[in-house]
Design a protein around this motif. Structure first.
Motif, PDB file in Angstrom:
ATOM      1  N   LEU A  81       0.828  -1.206   0.000  1.00  0.00           N
ATOM      2  CA  LEU A  81       0.000   0.000   0.000  1.00  0.00           C
ATOM      3  C   LEU A  81       0.863   1.256   0.000  1.00  0.00           C
ATOM      4  O   LEU A  81       0.650   2.187  -0.778  1.00  0.00           O
ATOM      5  N   VAL A  82       1.862   1.283   0.872  1.00  0.00           N
ATOM      6  CA  VAL A  82       2.744   2.443   0.965  1.00  0.00           C
ATOM      7  C   VAL A  82       3.486   2.659  -0.350  1.00  0.00           C
ATOM      8  O   VAL A  82       3.590   3.789  -0.856  1.00  0.00           O
ATOM      9  N   THR A  83       3.991   1.585  -0.940  1.00  0.00           N
ATOM     10  CA  THR A  83       4.779   1.708  -2.176  1.00  0.00           C
ATOM     11  C   THR A  83       3.917   2.158  -3.344  1.00  0.00           C
ATOM     12  O   THR A  83       4.340   2.995  -4.154  1.00  0.00           O
ATOM     13  N   ILE A  84       2.708   1.620  -3.446  1.00  0.00           N
ATOM     14  CA  ILE A  84       1.815   2.022  -4.539  1.00  0.00           C
ATOM     15  C   ILE A  84       1.447   3.493  -4.420  1.00  0.00           C
ATOM     16  O   ILE A  84       1.459   4.233  -5.409  1.00  0.00           O
ATOM     17  N   LEU A  85       1.127   3.952  -3.207  1.00  0.00           N
ATOM     18  CA  LEU A  85       0.795   5.366  -3.013  1.00  0.00           C
ATOM     19  C   LEU A  85       1.988   6.252  -3.384  1.00  0.00           C
ATOM     20  O   LEU A  85       1.830   7.307  -4.000  1.00  0.00           O
ATOM     21  N   TYR A  86       3.176   5.807  -3.001  1.00  0.00           N
ATOM     22  CA  TYR A  86       4.392   6.567  -3.312  1.00  0.00           C
ATOM     23  C   TYR A  86       4.602   6.663  -4.823  1.00  0.00           C
ATOM     24  O   TYR A  86       4.854   7.746  -5.362  1.00  0.00           O
ATOM     25  N   LEU A  87       4.480   5.554  -5.519  1.00  0.00           N
ATOM     26  CA  LEU A  87       4.715   5.541  -6.963  1.00  0.00           C
ATOM     27  C   LEU A  87       3.605   6.231  -7.744  1.00  0.00           C
ATOM     28  O   LEU A  87       3.796   6.581  -8.913  1.00  0.00           O
ATOM     29  N   SER A  88       2.438   6.422  -7.119  1.00  0.00           N
ATOM     30  CA  SER A  88       1.302   7.036  -7.820  1.00  0.00           C
ATOM     31  C   SER A  88       1.098   8.498  -7.460  1.00  0.00           C
ATOM     32  O   SER A  88       0.221   9.146  -8.031  1.00  0.00           O
ATOM     33  N   ASN A  89       1.886   9.022  -6.541  1.00  0.00           N
ATOM     34  CA  ASN A  89       1.656  10.392  -6.081  1.00  0.00           C
ATOM     35  C   ASN A  89       1.875  11.393  -7.212  1.00  0.00           C
ATOM     36  O   ASN A  89       2.933  11.387  -7.857  1.00  0.00           O
ATOM     37  N   PRO A  90       0.899  12.264  -7.489  1.00  0.00           N
ATOM     38  CA  PRO A  90       1.025  13.183  -8.643  1.00  0.00           C
ATOM     39  C   PRO A  90       2.178  14.165  -8.528  1.00  0.00           C
ATOM     40  O   PRO A  90       2.829  14.477  -9.525  1.00  0.00           O
ATOM     41  N   LEU A  91       2.460  14.662  -7.305  1.00  0.00           N
ATOM     42  CA  LEU A  91       3.569  15.601  -7.158  1.00  0.00           C
ATOM     43  C   LEU A  91       4.901  14.919  -7.442  1.00  0.00           C
ATOM     44  O   LEU A  91       5.774  15.486  -8.105  1.00  0.00           O
ATOM     45  N   LEU A  92       5.063  13.680  -6.968  1.00  0.00           N
ATOM     46  CA  LEU A  92       6.300  12.950  -7.216  1.00  0.00           C
ATOM     47  C   LEU A  92       6.460  12.617  -8.696  1.00  0.00           C
ATOM     48  O   LEU A  92       7.559  12.696  -9.250  1.00  0.00           O
ATOM     49  N   LEU A  93       5.376  12.232  -9.335  1.00  0.00           N
ATOM     50  CA  LEU A  93       5.456  11.910 -10.762  1.00  0.00           C
ATOM     51  C   LEU A  93       5.823  13.142 -11.584  1.00  0.00           C
ATOM     52  O   LEU A  93       6.628  13.071 -12.509  1.00  0.00           O
ATOM     53  N   LYS A  94       5.239  14.266 -11.215  1.00  0.00           N
ATOM     54  CA  LYS A  94       5.440  15.481 -12.014  1.00  0.00           C
ATOM     55  C   LYS A  94       6.799  16.115 -11.760  1.00  0.00           C
ATOM     56  O   LYS A  94       7.446  16.591 -12.697  1.00  0.00           O
ATOM     57  N   ASP A  95       7.238  16.122 -10.506  1.00  0.00           N
ATOM     58  CA  ASP A  95       8.421  16.899 -10.141  1.00  0.00           C
ATOM     59  C   ASP A  95       9.596  16.074  -9.636  1.00  0.00           C
ATOM     60  O   ASP A  95      10.554  16.641  -9.113  1.00  0.00           O
ATOM     61  N   THR A  96       9.533  14.757  -9.782  1.00  0.00           N
ATOM     62  CA  THR A  96      10.635  13.937  -9.273  1.00  0.00           C
ATOM     63  C   THR A  96      10.997  12.792 -10.205  1.00  0.00           C
ATOM     64  O   THR A  96      12.146  12.648 -10.618  1.00  0.00           O
ATOM     65  N   ALA A  97      10.020  11.962 -10.532  1.00  0.00           N
ATOM     66  CA  ALA A  97      10.309  10.679 -11.173  1.00  0.00           C
ATOM     67  C   ALA A  97      10.977  10.810 -12.531  1.00  0.00           C
ATOM     68  O   ALA A  97      11.783   9.969 -12.913  1.00  0.00           O
ATOM     69  N   TYR A  98      10.646  11.860 -13.293  1.00  0.00           N
ATOM     70  CA  TYR A  98      11.177  11.961 -14.649  1.00  0.00           C
ATOM     71  C   TYR A  98      11.824  13.325 -14.910  1.00  0.00           C
ATOM     72  O   TYR A  98      12.026  13.689 -16.056  1.00  0.00           O
ATOM     73  N   ILE A  99      12.111  14.042 -13.847  1.00  0.00           N
ATOM     74  CA  ILE A  99      12.766  15.340 -13.983  1.00  0.00           C
ATOM     75  C   ILE A  99      14.266  15.145 -13.810  1.00  0.00           C
ATOM     76  O   ILE A  99      14.714  14.574 -12.821  1.00  0.00           O
ATOM     77  N   PHE A 100      15.045  15.623 -14.765  1.00  0.00           N
ATOM     78  CA  PHE A 100      16.490  15.420 -14.718  1.00  0.00           C
ATOM     79  C   PHE A 100      17.110  16.408 -13.729  1.00  0.00           C
ATOM     80  O   PHE A 100      17.796  17.358 -14.100  1.00  0.00           O
ATOM     81  N   LYS A 101      16.822  16.134 -12.462  1.00  0.00           N
ATOM     82  CA  LYS A 101      17.360  16.946 -11.379  1.00  0.00           C
ATOM     83  C   LYS A 101      17.700  16.005 -10.230  1.00  0.00           C
ATOM     84  O   LYS A 101      17.580  14.786 -10.351  1.00  0.00           O
ATOM     85  N   HIS A 102      18.076  16.570  -9.110  1.00  0.00           N
ATOM     86  CA  HIS A 102      18.594  15.778  -8.003  1.00  0.00           C
ATOM     87  C   HIS A 102      17.513  15.232  -7.083  1.00  0.00           C
ATOM     88  O   HIS A 102      17.826  14.563  -6.098  1.00  0.00           O
ATOM     89  N   TRP A 103      16.230  15.463  -7.353  1.00  0.00           N
ATOM     90  CA  TRP A 103      15.195  15.185  -6.352  1.00  0.00           C
ATOM     91  C   TRP A 103      15.005  13.695  -6.084  1.00  0.00           C
ATOM     92  O   TRP A 103      14.859  13.279  -4.926  1.00  0.00           O
TER      93      TRP A 103
END
Length: 866
Positions: free
Chosen positions: A168-190
């Motif tokens: 549950l925790v992992t799915i919520l983490y991988l589905s979070n819109p803020l993380l997807l938009k500003d972390t998962a595919y942004i070529f930065k250090h986040w």
């Protein structure tokens, strides 16, 4: 026994080979020596295979220990398939490609010349990564994605330690819109920073659980890596050090281990002073000087925005019910967890620390937001801690139900985010202009603030020059090519339009937030557009005149309270056509005067006027522009409340070859939504002779053989409206055919200069409302003009056409006492045209209208000498 026998066999084999070798040496026998070499080679190969077998077993054991279970693997695969394809198509932003550029610096420059909160380690890591795999877009986007997945796996292992639902925790983490938009595919250090946060927490928990000193070294190395990746890590580190102190106090951790970790951390932090000074200058002095709004205002705005982003509520749009369910579910989880605290507070210390760390990070960022630009992505490191904190240690069915609700809403919010994901399409822009660029072309980028050109250069593969809201002279000095592409983002670009005297300008608005302008040099073609040469602008109101200098395509931006009040060269769309023009929004209770001095005139001024297509609303005011030449009124331009450009010819043949001063005075009855724009060009072509419209005051009107001898000069609406909605065309000068038409509510019973729209087509025209069974006439005498033909148009306005029923109108034109044209027609939308050939000098013309039913007979006509 089997092992012993095998060992003996190996020794026997070796001794046998050695005997043969010695025998060969002693006998000096070539064949015997060759046999020995082969036997030794076979033996060495055998030994090598045994070593490889041992190594492969060790690798397999490591893989087994680190492998994901099938459920986690499925979650990761779903994540990659559902997100990577979408984000792969989006463009990098300016900062991402700038980070790539920094990672290409020399190592010493990365250490000492970088600035702000971005510290060296991540750039060194990227430098190593790109040196191995290159800098293609998919390679760069894989780095944060894979790092993000690795952090998800560490979170998965932490969930096991805290005994909460790891899936549950992992799915919520991988589905979070803020993380997807500003972390998962942004070529930065986040994503890298989140990984370090979670990894340091994981190794600390393992150290606390086992008191095994082997965990100290990786924990310290990760802390050092976090410190020298980004200053934001210090927020998490501060909370983590507090957790260490609590663990020592509760005797869950050895004091010696605490001392080692603390000492290494303190020693590692000391050199940060050098980077802090640079970050302080960048964030607090340069950017934050204008942002001291106070914690209560700016900080609370940050809280509202951050909660909306983290929970995904702001992506749910009008789905209020889903938002309520989401908030209720989280509150229920917190309440349930608080109940468990009463049973065993000591066991819930990790949960309390997780929750307090989230609150601590939010409060610090809230305070910082009131003094310096703080992005919502700074909260990314708190999101996984939030998920670990809210779920209680329970297997009860309602936890699974609430968890499913949270997952559903989070996934739905991410889908909504993806649908509305709006980022500058630099890749699309580059692909659009790349086929047109040759070795002599030039690319400029105009930004509203300072940026680097690396993002466009990355996609385009050509050099790009960045300019920060330049003026006309700066652009001209920067241009060296006859073929120039200008990319505009968040910037005033009036000066670009002012180059229309030297360049043909083609504009493209295919990309959100980005405007493309293509400049091609005219090679000396003469330009006679007045709008590029305005010497000054006057605003007249309340017996006061404010004068503004017109330069570089506009008056200064500090001229006005609102941007729409600024006179400037612009490009607007009216109807289906976009044109470069002079934007002149009328002012309330004021005249906006455009002054052109020492203009050499020819036979006409050709004017094109338009209202921005988005400003067309029902029954609003037209815009008027009165033309004065040497302070003499020459013509009124009327632009109606309709979509599309209107062309008007102003006859200046009397001034042909003379140098004059021209004033254009812009007004409106109501300035609401009057986004008015004009183009004006000196033309050496005779304008059409609108004798009848111009000379209305010299004509004579009559009604039922009675002369209309009351001439009114005060403009009026046909129903005496004083504010919108304006129900039809305004009447300017007019002949009233009886007294007190306003008191009698018969303003329509007149003949006057006006305008009309019939079947969507605007025409300047004379209003002449007929009466039932009676004749209304307009007579022009003593004309004495020789012409080849008389032309014109007539019709009913769109406002009235659909309201007329069972009516016949008769329109008659008499020239020199003889009927030259007559049409008996049933009114409908659309202009009707006439053309009357003439062979003799025209002395007088009479226009006559009558009707069988005068209700809603808003009749208009105009005529010309050709």
């Amino acid at each position: 026994m089997l092992v012993i026998r095998r060992q003996h066999r190996h020794k026997a084999f070796y001794l046998f080979s050695l005997v043969i070798h010695i025998f060969g040496k002693l006998k000096n026998h070539g064949v015997t020596h060759s046999i020995f070499k082969r036997l030794i080679t076979i033996y060495n190969m055998y030994q090598l295979m045994k070593e490889l077998q041992k190594s492969s077993r060790a690798i397999i054991d490591v893989i087994k220990k680190c492998s994901l279970d099938s459920g986690m693997l499925i979650i990761f695969i779903v994540f990659i398939l559902s997100t990577f394809g979408f984000f792969l198509g989006t463009s990098f932003d300016n900062q991402s490609v700038n980070y790539l550029y920094i990672s290409g610096w020399d190592i010493s420059d990365i250490f000492f010349k970088n600035y702000g909160d971005q510290l060296p380690l991540w750039f060194l890591f990227v430098k190593m990564y790109t040196s191995l795999f290159g800098t293609s877009e998919i390679v760069l986007k894989l780095l944060p994605a894979l790092t993000f997945l690795l952090s998800a796996y560490v979170l998965f292992k932490l969930a096991e330690i805290y005994k909460v639902n790891r899936y549950l925790v992992t799915i919520l983490y991988l589905s979070n819109p803020l993380l997807l938009k500003d972390t998962a595919y942004i070529f930065k250090h986040w994503s890298f920073l989140i990984l370090l946060n979670l990894a340091s927490l994981y190794f600390f928990e393992k150290l606390k659980e086992t008191n095994n000193k082997n965990y100290i070294l990786p924990l310290c190395l990760i802390i050092i890596a976090g410190i020298y990746s980004n200053l934001v890590f210090l927020l998490f580190l501060s909370a983590l050090m507090g957790y260490l102190i609590i663990s020592v106090a509760l005797k869950q951790m050895r004091l010696r281990h605490f001392g080692i970790i603390t000492s290494i951390t303190v020693l590692s932090v000391i050199p940060l002073y050098y980077y802090y000074e640079k970050a302080k200058d960048q964030l607090l002095i340069y950017q934050g000087a204008h942002m001291d709004f106070g914690v209560s205002q700016r900080g609370m705005d940050f809280i509202k925005l951050s909660l909306g982003e983290v929970t995904g509520i702001n992506y749910l749009h009008d789905h209020i019910l889903l938002s309520i369910i989401l908030i209720t579910s989280i509150l229920l989880l917190i309440v349930f967890k608080m109940r468990s605290f009463k049973k065993n507070l000591k066991d819930n210390i990790p949960t309390l620390w997780l929750a307090s760390t989230v609150i601590f990070i939010v409060l610090v960022l809230m305070f910082m937001a009131s003094h310096t630009p703080v992005r919502l992505r700074y909260l990314n490191c708190a999101i996984p801690l939030f998920y670990l904190a809210i779920f209680p240690k329970s297997k009860k069915i309602f936890i699974a139900i609430i968890g499913s609700v949270l997952v559903t809403i989070t996934v739905f919010a991410s889908i909504q985010m993806a649908k509305g994901y709006d980022i500058e399409d630099w890749k699309g822009v580059s692909s659009f202009i790349a086929p047109t660029i040759n070795e002599d072309s030039q690319v400029l980028m105009i930004f509203g603030y300072y940026v680097n050109p690396h993002m466009v250069e990355y996609y385009l593969g050509s050099p790009v020059k960045i300019m920060n809201e330049p003026n006309r002279e700066q652009i001209l000095s920067a241009i060296y090519s006859d073929d120039v592409w200008v990319i505009i983002r968040s910037a005033e670009h009036d000066a670009v339009y002012s180059l229309a005297t030297e360049y043909r300008i083609e504009e493209f608005n295919y990309f959100d937030k980005l405007k493309l302008i293509h400049l091609v040099r005219k090679n000396g073609t003469e330009n006679k557009n007045l709008i590029f040469d305005t010497s000054r602008v006057e605003i007249q109101a309340d017996n006061k005149t404010d004068v503004f200098e017109f330069k570089n395509g506009s008056i200064f931006s500090n001229c006005c309270k609102e941007s729409w009040q600024r006179v400037r060269i612009d490009s607007i769309k009216s109807g289906d056509e976009s044109n470069i023009c002079l934007f002149v929004h009328p002012r309330e209770n004021a005249n906006v005067n455009l002054i052109y001095e020492d203009v050499e005139l020819q036979k006409q001024i050709a004017l094109k006027t338009g209202l921005h297509y988005k400003s067309i609303k029902d029954d609003l005011s037209p815009v008027y522009m009165d033309i004065f030449i040497n302070d003499n009124f020459t013509k009124r331009i009327i632009h109606p409340n309709s979509d599309g450009w209107v062309t008007t010819e102003v006859d200046t043949s009397d001034y042909n070859g003379n140098t004059v001063d021209i004033k254009m005075m812009v007004t409106a009855d109501n300035v609401m939504n009057r986004h008015f724009c004009i183009d004006a060009e000196i033309v050496n072509k005779k304008a059409r002779d609108d004798y009848f419209y111009t000379n209305l005051p010299n004509a004579s009107a009559s009604f039922d053989n009675t002369e209309c001898n009351i001439f009114q000069t005060e403009p009026i609406w046909p129903h005496n409206e004083s504010e919108p909605p304006y129900l039809d065309s305004k009447i300017f000068e007019r002949w009233d055919c009886e007294e007190n038409l306003i008191e009698k509510s018969k303003i329509w019973h007149t003949v006057g200069r006006s305008y009309a729209i019939s079947n969507g087509e605007y025409r300047e025209a004379i209003w002449m409302h007929p009466a039932t069974g009676k004749h209304k006439s307009l007579r022009y005498e003593d004309i004495n003009i020789s012409t080849n033909k008389v032309t014109g148009y007539y019709g009913i306005s769109d406002h009235a056409a659909e309201k007329i029923k069972n009516t016949t109108l008769t329109f008659t034109i008499t020239i020199n006492g003889e009927t030259a044209f007559e049409d008996e027609f049933e009114p409908s939308k659309g202009w009707k045209y006439f053309e009357i050939p003439t062979e003799e000098t025209i002395d007088d013309i009479t226009f006559d209208i009558t009707t069988t039913n005068d209700k809603w007979n808003h009749f208009f006509f105009n005529s010309f000498f050709e």
